[in-house]
Write a protein that holds these residues in place. Sequence first.
Motif: not given
Lengths: 431, 431
Positions: B119-132, B135-142
């Motif tokens: 369940g943590w995956g939704r809140i704390a994304p990991g970094l394996k794919s382009v989509e990840d 997603d992380i880029r959006t979270r950081i700058f947002l």
Amino acid sequence: MTRTASEQVVIVGGGFGGLMAARSLRRTPVRVTLVDRRNFHLFQPLLYQVATGGLSPGDIASPLRHVLKYQKNATVLLAEVTGFDLEKRNVLLRGGERLDFDYLIVAAGVSHDYFGHDGWGRIAPGLKSVEDAIDIRTRIFLAFEKAERAVDSEEQEELLTFVVVGGGPTGVELAGALGEIARETLRHDFRRINPGDARILLVEGASRILTSYPELLSRKAQRSLERLGVTVLTNTLVTSVNERSVDIKAGDNIRSVPAQTVLWAAGVRGSGLGGILVGNGRSGMDRAGRVLVNPDLSLPDFPGVFVIGDLAVVNNPGSKPLPGVAPVAMQQGRYVARVIDRTVRRKSPPAPFRYRNYGSMATIGRAAAVADFGWLRLSGYPAWLAWLFVHLMKLVEFENRVLVFIQWAWNYVTKNRGARLITSEHRSSDR
Amino acid sequence: MTRTASEQVVIVGGGFGGLMAARSLRRTPVRVTLVDRRNFHLFQPLLYQVATGGLSPGDIASPLRHVLKYQKNATVLLAEVTGFDLEKRNVLLRGGERLDFDYLIVAAGVSHDYFGHDGWGRIAPGLKSVEDAIDIRTRIFLAFEKAERAVDSEEQEELLTFVVVGGGPTGVELAGALGEIARETLRHDFRRINPGDARILLVEGASRILTSYPELLSRKAQRSLERLGVTVLTNTLVTSVNERSVDIKAGDNIRSVPAQTVLWAAGVRGSGLGGILVGNGRSGMDRAGRVLVNPDLSLPDFPGVFVIGDLAVVNNPGSKPLPGVAPVAMQQGRYVARVIDRTVRRKSPPAPFRYRNYGSMATIGRAAAVADFGWLRLSGYPAWLAWLFVHLMKLVEFENRVLVFIQWAWNYVTKNRGARLITSEHRSSDR
């Protein structure tokens, strides 16, 4: 300067018009707030390059905060505007916050128009946002992938048929890029299909493509497209779109074209914010949902409220409407900034807005274009060089020029399109 | 050569291992089919740069078809593998198609491991794919955007706190890039918040970060991170993650850190295809879901079936498992290609696989790194230059080097990150 910097200018939209207005107000004693629901300015004239795998979104986007970082009187707000109270002079944001303004500039642009068939949007995407471009990129390259795996020759034909609806600059650029992808980029990439067999149809309702250009250039553009393997169908309307085919009508003759990839470049409609601004159902808009403005670009009855760019149409029944291009929006942004500056400084208002047309151009594939500067008309390779030069010069203001240039040079030499990623909307943790 | 090119090699996965195997088979008289569910090879060591707005996905992706376009004995198939029939020697694809093989190489890699807390995956994304990464880029700058608009100081603190879980190379690189974003990139961008006030926590369960490196380099890396404003918490475990905070435990002391952005770089788990290959529930995998293989990387009892890269672990209880890095995967790909080549040519098998470690390196922000070549250990600026050089040299094989180099030079000089787009998953026509 005796006034304090207390008057508030709110600008809605960080496209060419809004951003130019914000920058042109840098020496005016006002506070400027630029509101956009995206955090970046998009160099839309090159969006078709993202849609066709030639450039990455980051190559043509500039963070709005970065562009305005040293402009002390400017604030950028990432927010969605949901309403306007022109009497109380404030802007309503999603979430309930209100922004007071003394001057308001609405530069919210346009979106696609499916002429009443909004259901077509899901099947035939238009090209306005980064997400649109990535969606189109995925559809194009996925169609070739699926065709490689298809066992049924009928399905293969559907997959290898691409229909571009609308023969304006965007349609022409998309069709040209598709021709190049099929004939050059993917040439040696597949084992079972020949990408060069792909059919690319450009469908235009009028009697020629690029109707805003002189007839000679339309003809030359059509010939350039045909050399890239594009079939240009003029006097032809799309009457129906579904997931496996498109019905087209020429005269009384309707036929169905099997095609799974349909791209929409046929029409635009003013942003919904236009309707919210003037009150939906009221007059004040033209048929395409654009807001009618006074010759100084202000809203009738609301001095200090301006609409600029693609969303605006000057209410002057005798004159031809201005084209929906970046130079119009930028000149209008600069003009409105001047109106505000002179009002703030209690000077007389400037003469009504007049668009100075320095020319227009559209590109076709990797080494052809048409350019109309009025005093000079170019086509083919010289026009393409002119197009390249102008677009690079324009990009310099938003500092991505070097990169884009290198990327282009690279693509030109290698005939490759490195940014042709098929991405999905799912993170790997979701799988 | 008396055999005809009729034996079929199927490779599952176009990462470093699979792609290297395919390329190394170019002179072997076999037919090679590379199956991947994505159409591109991803240069994963630079994925953190995409997640932090320094590079665009297109800069670190190479279309698989393009890489293999001139290799006549290779076919690329965009498809998802859903099963294996090792007795009948075929691979099942989504949609029902089957691919027969004489030799099979499974190089499906790993995904994130939340150690039972999926369940943590939704809140704390990991970094394996382009989509990840996007997603992380959006979270950081947002998060910075939201902080600028936040009225509540408690919420602002939550928004400006970033927790990176896991002090391996990915965690260190992400935390370093975050430090740089807060202190340099966004320096003049906001009006209400000071991005430099952001708290960045790097949480590591072991007694030091970068445990696979010599202790001296771990210490130097920690100091470099601290100079970028990162707080490094060692001997600290994450015990709970929710949308507004993270609970961390050091010794018997548990405390809650208010934070809305949590990035997961703590653990990996073998791709689900590993379990499908050896039969879930059976032995044949280690605790992290990696497949146990013979010293020649073949699957026990199934000669001609190989597992390589992050998904493989050599079944040799005495030895240390190999790190999950690109050089291991590439050397294994080359090795397995050699095994197949020698089998096809009826030569004696090569000696068991041995990893040659030429060194490892991790970068921290824009001008520091650690590098361990065994005979030479570097830190700080010299290590960063070495890191830059090695990664550019490696990228050359996938021909994005020039672009990436220019982008880096540009970012380095301007301290900007132009690719910091906040994008959504919706096309404009959906709105």
